[in-house]
Design a protein around this motif. Sequence first.
Motif, mmCIF file in Angstrom:
data_model
loop_
_atom_site.group_PDB
_atom_site.id
_atom_site.type_symbol
_atom_site.label_atom_id
_atom_site.label_comp_id
_atom_site.label_asym_id
_atom_site.label_seq_id
_atom_site.Cartn_x
_atom_site.Cartn_y
_atom_site.Cartn_z
ATOM 1 N N GLY A 93 4.735 -6.888 7.524
ATOM 2 C CA GLY A 93 4.182 -6.112 8.619
ATOM 3 C C GLY A 93 3.347 -4.968 8.092
ATOM 4 N N GLY A 94 2.613 -4.340 8.991
ATOM 5 C CA GLY A 94 1.781 -3.210 8.623
ATOM 6 C C GLY A 94 1.089 -2.665 9.853
ATOM 7 N N PHE A 95 0.345 -1.562 9.672
ATOM 8 C CA PHE A 95 -0.365 -0.958 10.796
ATOM 9 C C PHE A 95 -1.420 0.008 10.283
ATOM 10 C CE2 PHE A 95 3.156 1.800 9.770
ATOM 11 C CZ PHE A 95 2.741 3.098 10.033
ATOM 12 N N PHE A 96 -2.327 0.369 11.188
ATOM 13 C CA PHE A 96 -3.313 1.390 10.886
ATOM 14 C C PHE A 96 -2.681 2.751 11.166
ATOM 15 C CE2 PHE A 96 -6.000 -2.297 11.707
ATOM 16 C CZ PHE A 96 -6.914 -2.214 10.664
ATOM 17 N N ILE A 97 -2.666 3.617 10.165
ATOM 18 C CA ILE A 97 -2.023 4.916 10.342
ATOM 19 C C ILE A 97 -2.886 5.821 11.214
ATOM 20 C CG2 ILE A 97 -0.767 4.707 8.173
ATOM 21 C CD1 ILE A 97 -2.767 6.633 6.904
ATOM 22 N N GLY A 98 -2.324 6.945 11.604
ATOM 23 C CA GLY A 98 -2.943 7.783 12.621
ATOM 24 C C GLY A 98 -4.188 8.522 12.215
ATOM 25 N N ASN A 99 -4.331 8.879 10.934
ATOM 26 C CA ASN A 99 -5.425 9.750 10.531
ATOM 27 C C ASN A 99 -5.551 9.754 9.018
ATOM 28 O OD1 ASN A 99 -7.416 11.891 10.874
ATOM 29 N ND2 ASN A 99 -6.269 12.488 12.707
ATOM 30 N N VAL A 100 -6.767 9.803 8.520
ATOM 31 C CA VAL A 100 -7.017 9.920 7.084
ATOM 32 C C VAL A 100 -8.160 10.906 6.882
ATOM 33 C CG1 VAL A 100 -7.727 8.762 4.964
ATOM 34 C CG2 VAL A 100 -6.254 7.560 6.593
ATOM 35 N N SER A 101 -7.914 11.932 6.089
ATOM 36 C CA SER A 101 -8.937 12.920 5.753
ATOM 37 C C SER A 101 -8.545 13.544 4.413
ATOM 38 C CB SER A 101 -9.050 13.982 6.852
ATOM 39 O OG SER A 101 -7.817 14.630 7.068
ATOM 40 N N PRO A 102 -9.374 14.372 3.839
ATOM 41 C CA PRO A 102 -9.058 14.920 2.515
ATOM 42 C C PRO A 102 -7.671 15.548 2.441
ATOM 43 C CG PRO A 102 -11.322 15.417 3.085
ATOM 44 C CD PRO A 102 -10.709 14.775 4.295
ATOM 45 N N ALA A 103 -6.879 15.037 1.492
ATOM 46 C CA ALA A 103 -5.520 15.523 1.213
ATOM 47 C C ALA A 103 -4.577 15.392 2.404
ATOM 48 C CB ALA A 103 -5.556 16.975 0.727
ATOM 49 N N SER A 115 -14.291 11.470 -10.301
ATOM 50 C CA SER A 115 -15.272 10.422 -10.596
ATOM 51 C C SER A 115 -15.124 9.277 -9.612
ATOM 52 C CB SER A 115 -15.194 9.896 -12.033
ATOM 53 O OG SER A 115 -14.242 8.856 -12.135
ATOM 54 N N HIS A 116 -16.118 8.377 -9.645
ATOM 55 C CA HIS A 116 -16.155 7.261 -8.695
ATOM 56 C C HIS A 116 -15.081 6.229 -8.959
ATOM 57 C CE1 HIS A 116 -18.464 5.807 -12.172
ATOM 58 N NE2 HIS A 116 -18.123 4.600 -11.776
ATOM 59 N N THR A 117 -14.394 6.298 -10.086
ATOM 60 C CA THR A 117 -13.334 5.336 -10.398
ATOM 61 C C THR A 117 -11.982 5.766 -9.838
ATOM 62 O OG1 THR A 117 -12.883 6.407 -12.521
ATOM 63 C CG2 THR A 117 -14.511 4.618 -12.498
ATOM 64 N N ALA A 118 -11.908 6.894 -9.153
ATOM 65 C CA ALA A 118 -10.630 7.396 -8.640
ATOM 66 C C ALA A 118 -9.998 6.397 -7.678
ATOM 67 C CB ALA A 118 -10.851 8.727 -7.934
ATOM 68 N N VAL A 119 -8.704 6.196 -7.826
ATOM 69 C CA VAL A 119 -7.936 5.351 -6.907
ATOM 70 C C VAL A 119 -7.493 6.169 -5.701
ATOM 71 C CG1 VAL A 119 -5.850 3.961 -6.642
ATOM 72 C CG2 VAL A 119 -7.174 3.845 -8.763
ATOM 73 N N ASN A 120 -7.000 7.360 -5.955
ATOM 74 C CA ASN A 120 -6.557 8.262 -4.896
ATOM 75 C C ASN A 120 -7.768 9.065 -4.413
ATOM 76 O OD1 ASN A 120 -5.219 9.990 -3.188
ATOM 77 N ND2 ASN A 120 -3.939 10.943 -4.758
ATOM 78 N N LYS A 121 -8.634 8.397 -3.665
ATOM 79 C CA LYS A 121 -9.927 8.979 -3.297
ATOM 80 C C LYS A 121 -9.811 10.225 -2.436
ATOM 81 C CE LYS A 121 -12.534 4.621 -3.562
ATOM 82 N NZ LYS A 121 -13.405 5.018 -4.666
ATOM 83 N N GLN A 136 0.825 -1.202 0.000
ATOM 84 C CA GLN A 136 0.000 0.000 0.000
ATOM 85 C C GLN A 136 0.867 1.263 0.000
ATOM 86 O OE1 GLN A 136 -2.920 0.474 -0.675
ATOM 87 N NE2 GLN A 136 -3.464 2.495 0.124
ATOM 88 N N LEU A 137 1.976 1.223 0.727
ATOM 89 C CA LEU A 137 2.902 2.357 0.729
ATOM 90 C C LEU A 137 3.425 2.625 -0.667
ATOM 91 C CD1 LEU A 137 4.533 4.488 2.290
ATOM 92 C CD2 LEU A 137 6.233 2.710 2.778
ATOM 93 N N ASN A 138 3.767 1.568 -1.366
ATOM 94 C CA ASN A 138 4.251 1.719 -2.742
ATOM 95 C C ASN A 138 3.153 2.272 -3.662
ATOM 96 O OD1 ASN A 138 6.522 -0.401 -4.702
ATOM 97 N ND2 ASN A 138 5.817 1.675 -5.046
ATOM 98 N N ASP A 139 1.925 1.818 -3.437
ATOM 99 C CA ASP A 139 0.802 2.325 -4.235
ATOM 100 C C ASP A 139 0.608 3.826 -4.022
ATOM 101 O OD1 ASP A 139 0.302 -0.157 -5.312
ATOM 102 O OD2 ASP A 139 -1.290 -0.665 -3.896
ATOM 103 N N ILE A 140 0.661 4.261 -2.758
ATOM 104 C CA ILE A 140 0.501 5.684 -2.464
ATOM 105 C C ILE A 140 1.641 6.488 -3.082
ATOM 106 C CG2 ILE A 140 0.407 7.405 -0.604
ATOM 107 C CD1 ILE A 140 -0.868 5.249 1.157
ATOM 108 N N TYR A 141 2.821 5.926 -3.037
ATOM 109 C CA TYR A 141 4.001 6.575 -3.615
ATOM 110 C C TYR A 141 3.810 6.837 -5.111
ATOM 111 C CZ TYR A 141 8.928 7.008 -5.060
ATOM 112 O OH TYR A 141 10.119 7.429 -5.598
ATOM 113 N N ARG A 142 3.011 6.005 -5.759
ATOM 114 C CA ARG A 142 2.775 6.120 -7.197
ATOM 115 C C ARG A 142 1.427 6.765 -7.535
ATOM 116 N NH1 ARG A 142 5.131 2.766 -10.808
ATOM 117 N NH2 ARG A 142 3.098 2.080 -11.627
ATOM 118 N N TYR A 143 0.747 7.280 -6.534
ATOM 119 C CA TYR A 143 -0.565 7.878 -6.757
ATOM 120 C C TYR A 143 -0.528 8.993 -7.808
ATOM 121 C CZ TYR A 143 -3.614 6.004 -3.020
ATOM 122 O OH TYR A 143 -4.417 5.218 -2.242
#
Length: 570
Positions: free
Chosen positions: A383-393, A357-363, A344-351
């Motif tokens: 390994g992995g974890f739940f990060i601290g916070n997610v909100s717009p941008a 539209s509803h097909t957006a990957v980087n919601k 997932q980190l790699n995916d975000i790195y390539r966002y």
Amino acid sequence: MSSFNLKVDVNQNGDVKKAADTLDDINDIDFSKLLEKPRPLNIERLRSLDERSLTELSGSPQLRNADNASSRVHDHADYVVTPSVGRRSGFNTPRSFHGFESHPMVGEAWDALRRSMVYFRGQPVGTIAAVDNSEEKLNYDQVFVRDFVPSALAFLMNGEPDIVRNFLLKTLRLQSWEKKIDRFQLGEGVMPASFKVFHDPVRNHETLIADFGESAIGRVAPVDSGFWWIILLRAYTKSTGDSSLADMPECQKGIRLILSLCLSEGFDTFPTLLCADGCCMIDRRMGVYGYPIEIQALFFMALRCALLVLKHDGEGKEMVEQIVKRLHALSYHMRNYFWLDLKQLNDIYRYKTEEYSHTAVNKFNVIPDSLPEWVFDFMPSHGGFFIGNVSPARMDFRWFALGNCIAILSSMATPEQSTAIMDLIESRWEELVGEMPLKVCYPAIESHEWRIVTGCDPKNTRWSYHNGGSWPVLLWLLTAACIKTGRPQIARRAIEVAEARLHKDNWPEYYDGKQGRYVGKQARKCQTWSIAGYLVAKMMLEDPSHVGMISLEEDKQMKPVMRRSNSWTC
């Protein structure tokens, strides 16, 4: 913790006016039947999880669900956690464990815990935050809802449920108070952050004085208090097998009032709860505003516990339907958008950004350049974890211990995610445990970022207090998560690390430094939840069945983790 300003009006006759009258009115409620001791249930003591797997334990006939037959929803935590035969060897000593030689610290810890007990009209109602007479008391002489949880679990595990029962009843009464900050009235369901016993020497009369946030730093109401109250109510019911407290109409109403604050419809587009800074254990400005992982995990667990104690008729049935809908949405949201592993980190790195539209990957339109450099080295291959916070941008990539441990215990995390969290802790032992478990968050923020995020807070300097400090109280949460995931050896290692210093340092509130090497610069000594956290960790490790009162197994009806868009696959 904040200062507590006690304001009580006394008339010419020496009578306490508003506070006492209000409490006298509340005390008219007949709780007499609830003060009867529940009938103890007999169980067979269990071998350590080193010898038996969690799957084997949950399937054992001796470990079937001991919840009262009137439970409305099946409880998937199939561990019996009721007191054993011969509940205690004496009032001032912990119950003896069969075949277990107590560490010398255990007896000292129980003595210290009992010294912290608070009595109201002759009945124990909680434990104060710290018994440290060397420092100004501030509000450390109060009973905090969140702080009392490990104390309550220790007493339940030791076969002493009365203090927990009294605490639940008293805080329920306080919930019914009118709550105002300046001219604004708080929601009816808000639970207090803390309370203290006030003795009027003129009338020789005791009353309770509650703080709902009006005395807190920043004047923030405690969002977590209500969640902890529901979780503790379920733990009490699970431990004792007595549902009379939870079935009481006032308790049922209290649960509904707490959850009504969270389930009301509004402008939210996410199932998570929007919160201010300082509304939970991290009660100072630390950049956790928005949708902090600690609150979301506690919210999830409180919802699941509420399903187990709410009556499914009348108003309860309507609330249950709302809870079920929210749980499905919340589990999907948290498992997908808060989860971070190497892929997932790699995916975000390539966002890509500015998707529409509803097909957006980087919601959430997160900018890849906002990824902090440290997270690339911190993330292990497994390994992995739940990060601290997610909100717009905005994504807060910091690790927060409490939220991730509760995610495991509540089964907000899938079994695979729970395993990954434990893998991360093992891989990053020096960073997260070091010389004193456990980092409340990682890493610390410093320099310009510290000035912006904390407002130059002198208490939350780098690697201190909430800013990367090490908190012994988190030991019980780590131990419970380790046992649930079948990794008790991690907990045993952490407890051994703590035992090397904790008692010698007189049970500090927290430790400072990257490794947790130094007693915190403003840490209180003889901190009650540091003491209770150690005791609970020891008792769970020696009798893993205790984990059942604070753990929930996965709900198979929850939807599995799903990819956010088909465009993720080739």
